[in-house]
Design an enzyme around this catalytic site. Structure first.
Site, PDB file in Angstrom:
ATOM      1  N   PRO A  89       0.879  -0.669   0.199  1.00 57.93           N
ATOM      2  CA  PRO A  89      -0.150  -0.175   0.141  1.00 57.93           C
ATOM      3  C   PRO A  89       1.190   1.022  -0.222  1.00 57.93           C
ATOM      4  O   PRO A  89       0.463   1.967  -0.145  1.00 57.93           O
ATOM      5  CB  PRO A  89      -0.972  -0.398   1.217  1.00 57.93           C
ATOM      6  CG  PRO A  89      -0.747  -1.233   1.636  1.00 57.93           C
ATOM      7  CD  PRO A  89       0.944  -1.912   1.792  1.00 57.93           C
ATOM      8  N   GLU A 116       3.324  -7.648   8.575  1.00 58.35           N
ATOM      9  CA  GLU A 116       3.670  -5.778   7.925  1.00 58.35           C
ATOM     10  C   GLU A 116       4.130  -5.753   7.429  1.00 58.35           C
ATOM     11  O   GLU A 116       4.532  -4.328   6.796  1.00 58.35           O
ATOM     12  CB  GLU A 116       4.363  -5.318   9.361  1.00 58.35           C
ATOM     13  CG  GLU A 116       3.077  -5.915  10.968  1.00 58.35           C
ATOM     14  CD  GLU A 116       1.799  -4.989  10.512  1.00 58.35           C
ATOM     15  OE1 GLU A 116       0.496  -6.339  10.367  1.00 58.35           O
ATOM     16  OE2 GLU A 116       1.268  -3.473  10.143  1.00 58.35           O
ATOM     17  N   ARG A 158      -2.463  -8.915 -20.256  1.00 52.73           N
ATOM     18  CA  ARG A 158      -3.131  -8.864 -21.318  1.00 52.73           C
ATOM     19  C   ARG A 158      -2.443  -8.060 -22.215  1.00 52.73           C
ATOM     20  O   ARG A 158      -2.853  -8.114 -23.940  1.00 52.73           O
ATOM     21  CB  ARG A 158      -4.676  -8.430 -21.016  1.00 52.73           C
ATOM     22  CG  ARG A 158      -4.301  -6.758 -20.292  1.00 52.73           C
ATOM     23  CD  ARG A 158      -5.209  -5.728 -19.450  1.00 52.73           C
ATOM     24  NE  ARG A 158      -6.299  -6.445 -21.427  1.00 52.73           N
ATOM     25  CZ  ARG A 158      -6.750  -4.629 -21.810  1.00 52.73           C
ATOM     26  NH1 ARG A 158      -5.524  -3.949 -21.701  1.00 52.73           N
ATOM     27  NH2 ARG A 158      -7.771  -4.215 -22.467  1.00 52.73           N
ATOM     28  N   ASP A 173      -7.918   1.016 -25.058  1.00 47.35           N
ATOM     29  CA  ASP A 173      -8.085   0.782 -23.395  1.00 47.35           C
ATOM     30  C   ASP A 173      -8.118   1.830 -23.080  1.00 47.35           C
ATOM     31  O   ASP A 173      -7.355   3.407 -23.600  1.00 47.35           O
ATOM     32  CB  ASP A 173      -6.622   0.169 -22.745  1.00 47.35           C
ATOM     33  CG  ASP A 173      -7.010  -1.191 -23.126  1.00 47.35           C
ATOM     34  OD1 ASP A 173      -7.823  -2.241 -23.429  1.00 47.35           O
ATOM     35  OD2 ASP A 173      -5.575  -1.878 -22.645  1.00 47.35           O
TER      36      ASP A 173
HETATM   37  N1  LIG Z   1      -3.409  -3.068  -1.318  1.00 43.00           N
HETATM   38  C1  LIG Z   1      -2.243  -3.811  -0.862  1.00 43.00           C
HETATM   39  N2  LIG Z   1      -2.611  -3.810   0.102  1.00 43.00           N
HETATM   40  C2  LIG Z   1      -1.443  -5.018   0.761  1.00 43.00           C
HETATM   41  C3  LIG Z   1      -1.354  -6.075   2.226  1.00 43.00           C
HETATM   42  C4  LIG Z   1       0.135  -6.385   2.450  1.00 43.00           C
HETATM   43 BR1  LIG Z   1      -0.605  -7.550   3.596  1.00 43.00          BR
HETATM   44  C5  LIG Z   1       0.952  -6.582   1.286  1.00 43.00           C
HETATM   45  C6  LIG Z   1       0.267  -5.851  -0.197  1.00 43.00           C
HETATM   46  C7  LIG Z   1      -0.534  -4.888  -0.426  1.00 43.00           C
HETATM   47  S1  LIG Z   1      -1.047  -4.274  -1.621  1.00 43.00           S
END
Ligand SMILES: Nc1nc2cc(Br)ccc2s1
Length: 247
Positions: A89, A116, A158, A173
């Site tokens: 994230p 984590e 794709r 696209d």
């Molecule tokens: N939106 C995302 N959430 C996560 C949680 C973890 Br744990 C690992 C990678 C990602 S990408």
């Protein structure tokens, strides 16, 4: 293109055996290798995580299994260097532009984490000699990176030549560079011409390709203005003609 994925849940990637990506693998366009991270642990419990230094919630993935696993994947082709993609994230946004960049790479190595995340020394170690990208598929938190890898592999796969066949041009696209850059695709219709008292827009039955193209662009602009106004604001004014500006 070769894709390697290291995960504690390789079974998450069963969807890569079916449909578009599955066929691309059968045809040799895509070569996917899945690896169980626990194969590089040496304790009876196959431990891959431990408590975070400095305290705090959750667990952190240990560096040793990841280092040994990545070293073994790299050894598969010592003359080549994969681009490492770490779903998180906290990464840069995954966009159609980045998908196109990845589609031009001969070898991608995805390292989906759980908990984590992975001890930060791992990507520091490989970042000194390989391209390592931390990439986010959106501003929400999943339970692990596996689903993010599925998203990216489909978006990249794709785009590979021969995968979509002639029926579909990726140039059309949403978000593709060119006429559709920063534009969402408009509504689509097929037979029957009338369904539950709802008609297909007349223009689409006219056979007038110029007017149809104009109508489709108008609808794309309207939908973008409604659902993603920030994309419209980012449009290069040069890319808008006088008709667009009228909307
Ligand atoms: N939106 C995302 N959430 C996560 C949680 C973890 Br744990 C690992 C990678 C990602 S990408």
């Amino acid at each position: 293109m070769r894709i390697d994925i290291i995960s504690i849940f390789p079974e998450y990637f069963a969807p890569l055996d079916v449909s578009l990506i599955g066929k691309a693998r059968e045809r040799g366009i895509l070569d996917v290798h899945l690896h169980q991270l626990r194969d590089w642990t040496h304790d009876v419990h196959h431990t891959v995580d431990d408590t975070p230094y400095g305290g705090g919630p959750g667990m952190v993935m240990k560096p040793d299994p990841w280092g040994e696993a990545i070293d073994d994947v790299l050894a598969a082709d010592p003359a080549a260097r994969p681009r490492i993609v770490v779903p998180t994230p906290s990464g840069v946004p995954f966009t159609q532009k980045l998908a196109m960049e990845y589609a031009a790479e001969p070898w991608l190595l995805f390292t989906p984490a759980r908990y984590e995340g992975i001890d930060s020394r791992v990507m520091a170690e490989y970042g000194s000699r390989l391209r390592v990208d931390e990439v986010s598929i959106g501003d929400y938190v999943l339970a692990g990176g596996e689903v993010a890898v599925l998203v990216m592999v489909e978006a990249v796969g794709r785009l590979l030549p021969g995968v979509l066949g002639n029926a579909r041009s990726v140039a059309d696209d949403s978000f593709a560079p060119g006429a559709m850059e920063n534009l969402l695709e408009g509504p689509v219709y097929t037979k029957p011409p009338r369904w539950r008292e709802r008609e297909v827009p007349e223009i689409l039955l006219s056979g007038h390709h110029g007017k149809i193209a104009r109508w489709r662009r108008d609808e794309a602009l309207r939908r973008t203005a409604k659902n993603r106004p920030e994309l419209l604001a980012a449009l290069d004014p040069q890319s808008l003609d006088k008709h667009d500006r009228r909307l």
